[in-house]
Design a protein around this motif. Sequence first.
Motif, PDB file in Angstrom:
ATOM      1  N   HIS A 144       0.844  -1.193   0.000  1.00 27.40           N
ATOM      2  CA  HIS A 144       0.000   0.000   0.000  1.00 27.40           C
ATOM      3  C   HIS A 144       0.882   1.247   0.000  1.00 27.40           C
ATOM      4  CE1 HIS A 144      -3.637  -2.296   0.651  1.00 27.40           C
ATOM      5  NE2 HIS A 144      -3.050  -2.930   1.662  1.00 27.40           N
ATOM      6  N   PRO A 145       0.350   2.357  -0.461  1.00 24.17           N
ATOM      7  CA  PRO A 145       1.150   3.592  -0.518  1.00 24.17           C
ATOM      8  C   PRO A 145       1.669   4.049   0.851  1.00 24.17           C
ATOM      9  CG  PRO A 145      -0.870   3.857  -1.772  1.00 24.17           C
ATOM     10  CD  PRO A 145      -0.952   2.530  -1.063  1.00 24.17           C
ATOM     11  N   GLN A 146       0.942   3.754   1.900  1.00 24.14           N
ATOM     12  CA  GLN A 146       1.365   4.189   3.231  1.00 24.14           C
ATOM     13  C   GLN A 146       2.505   3.327   3.783  1.00 24.14           C
ATOM     14  OE1 GLN A 146      -1.653   2.771   2.731  1.00 24.14           O
ATOM     15  NE2 GLN A 146      -2.068   1.279   4.325  1.00 24.14           N
ATOM     16  N   TYR A 147       2.967   2.338   3.004  1.00 24.80           N
ATOM     17  CA  TYR A 147       4.047   1.450   3.465  1.00 24.80           C
ATOM     18  C   TYR A 147       5.318   2.231   3.771  1.00 24.80           C
ATOM     19  CZ  TYR A 147       7.150  -2.516   3.873  1.00 24.80           C
ATOM     20  OH  TYR A 147       8.048  -3.435   4.352  1.00 24.80           O
ATOM     21  N   ILE A 148       5.583   3.289   3.010  1.00 23.07           N
ATOM     22  CA  ILE A 148       6.785   4.089   3.258  1.00 23.07           C
ATOM     23  C   ILE A 148       6.689   4.763   4.621  1.00 23.07           C
ATOM     24  CG2 ILE A 148       8.090   6.114   2.481  1.00 23.07           C
ATOM     25  CD1 ILE A 148       7.423   5.207  -0.387  1.00 23.07           C
ATOM     26  N   ALA A 149       5.524   5.296   4.954  1.00 24.71           N
ATOM     27  CA  ALA A 149       5.334   5.902   6.277  1.00 24.71           C
ATOM     28  C   ALA A 149       5.443   4.831   7.364  1.00 24.71           C
ATOM     29  CB  ALA A 149       3.992   6.600   6.354  1.00 24.71           C
ATOM     30  N   ALA A 150       4.918   3.655   7.082  1.00 29.44           N
ATOM     31  CA  ALA A 150       4.980   2.571   8.063  1.00 29.44           C
ATOM     32  C   ALA A 150       6.408   2.081   8.246  1.00 29.44           C
ATOM     33  CB  ALA A 150       4.081   1.418   7.633  1.00 29.44           C
ATOM     34  N   SER A 151       7.260   2.246   7.238  1.00 27.38           N
ATOM     35  CA  SER A 151       8.644   1.781   7.372  1.00 27.38           C
ATOM     36  C   SER A 151       9.390   2.561   8.448  1.00 27.38           C
ATOM     37  CB  SER A 151       9.374   1.852   6.033  1.00 27.38           C
ATOM     38  OG  SER A 151       9.530   3.187   5.619  1.00 27.38           O
ATOM     39  N   ALA A 152       9.037   3.821   8.659  1.00 25.19           N
ATOM     40  CA  ALA A 152       9.646   4.588   9.748  1.00 25.19           C
ATOM     41  C   ALA A 152       9.250   3.988  11.095  1.00 25.19           C
ATOM     42  CB  ALA A 152       9.216   6.047   9.672  1.00 25.19           C
ATOM     43  N   LEU A 153       7.985   3.597  11.219  1.00 24.84           N
ATOM     44  CA  LEU A 153       7.530   2.940  12.446  1.00 24.84           C
ATOM     45  C   LEU A 153       8.212   1.589  12.626  1.00 24.84           C
ATOM     46  CD1 LEU A 153       3.705   3.695  12.375  1.00 24.84           C
ATOM     47  CD2 LEU A 153       5.402   4.602  13.961  1.00 24.84           C
ATOM     48  N   LEU A 154       8.381   0.860  11.520  1.00 24.60           N
ATOM     49  CA  LEU A 154       9.076  -0.430  11.599  1.00 24.60           C
ATOM     50  C   LEU A 154      10.505  -0.245  12.091  1.00 24.60           C
ATOM     51  CD1 LEU A 154       7.850  -2.254   8.381  1.00 24.60           C
ATOM     52  CD2 LEU A 154       7.568  -3.029  10.728  1.00 24.60           C
ATOM     53  N   GLY A 155      11.157   0.793  11.630  1.00 19.33           N
ATOM     54  CA  GLY A 155      12.510   1.082  12.093  1.00 19.33           C
ATOM     55  C   GLY A 155      12.552   1.343  13.585  1.00 19.33           C
ATOM     56  N   LYS A 156      11.579   2.089  14.074  1.00 19.42           N
ATOM     57  CA  LYS A 156      11.501   2.385  15.510  1.00 19.42           C
ATOM     58  C   LYS A 156      11.246   1.112  16.311  1.00 19.42           C
ATOM     59  CE  LYS A 156       9.052   5.335  18.805  1.00 19.42           C
ATOM     60  NZ  LYS A 156       8.038   6.377  18.983  1.00 19.42           N
ATOM     61  N   VAL A 157      10.326   0.282  15.833  1.00 15.70           N
ATOM     62  CA  VAL A 157      10.008  -0.977  16.518  1.00 15.70           C
ATOM     63  C   VAL A 157      11.228  -1.895  16.512  1.00 15.70           C
ATOM     64  CG1 VAL A 157       8.592  -3.061  16.411  1.00 15.70           C
ATOM     65  CG2 VAL A 157       7.547  -0.838  16.063  1.00 15.70           C
ATOM     66  N   ASN A 158      11.884  -2.010  15.364  1.00 15.84           N
ATOM     67  CA  ASN A 158      13.066  -2.873  15.273  1.00 15.84           C
ATOM     68  C   ASN A 158      14.190  -2.398  16.187  1.00 15.84           C
ATOM     69  OD1 ASN A 158      11.946  -4.666  13.448  1.00 15.84           O
ATOM     70  ND2 ASN A 158      12.665  -3.530  11.667  1.00 15.84           N
ATOM     71  N   ALA A 159      14.382  -1.094  16.288  1.00 20.36           N
ATOM     72  CA  ALA A 159      15.416  -0.556  17.181  1.00 20.36           C
ATOM     73  C   ALA A 159      15.101  -0.891  18.635  1.00 20.36           C
ATOM     74  CB  ALA A 159      15.537   0.952  16.988  1.00 20.36           C
ATOM     75  N   GLU A 160      13.841  -0.792  18.995  1.00 20.21           N
ATOM     76  CA  GLU A 160      13.444  -1.098  20.377  1.00 20.21           C
ATOM     77  C   GLU A 160      13.589  -2.588  20.667  1.00 20.21           C
ATOM     78  OE1 GLU A 160      12.271   0.561  24.073  1.00 20.21           O
ATOM     79  OE2 GLU A 160      13.100   1.373  22.235  1.00 20.21           O
ATOM     80  N   ILE A 161      13.234  -3.434  19.709  1.00 18.34           N
ATOM     81  CA  ILE A 161      13.410  -4.877  19.870  1.00 18.34           C
ATOM     82  C   ILE A 161      14.885  -5.199  20.046  1.00 18.34           C
ATOM     83  CG2 ILE A 161      13.282  -7.088  18.640  1.00 18.34           C
ATOM     84  CD1 ILE A 161      10.589  -6.097  17.461  1.00 18.34           C
TER      85      ILE A 161
END
Length: 104
Positions: A41-58
């Motif tokens: 979906h087009p919002q995947y790029i915006a979600a990738s920033a959230l994924l980066g934050k989640v991955n850093a916390e993990i």
Amino acid sequence: MNASEPGSKDWWRVVQSMPFEEALIHLNDYRASLVLYNIGHPQYIAASALLGKVNAEIKRFNRIIDSARWYRACKNVLPPEQFDAVLIEKRLLEDQERGPVRTV
């Protein structure tokens, strides 16, 4: 308070205050839902920033858990004097990695 809404500021505060193992469960669930609902979906790029934050916390939680395991393993196996020597060496290495302390 919207702590029940994954990704909200309150949710992050609650997750960061949880025991590490429990927090990892919530973070992994949140990461899976981000990927599932946003891929293709087009919002995947915006979600990738959230994924980066989640991955850093993990990653941060996994490092803390691993460090605690090593600490307990050394404490369980080594005699007290050797354990103290290992702790001193660890702190020296950490200080070296941080670099010289600057004074103002």
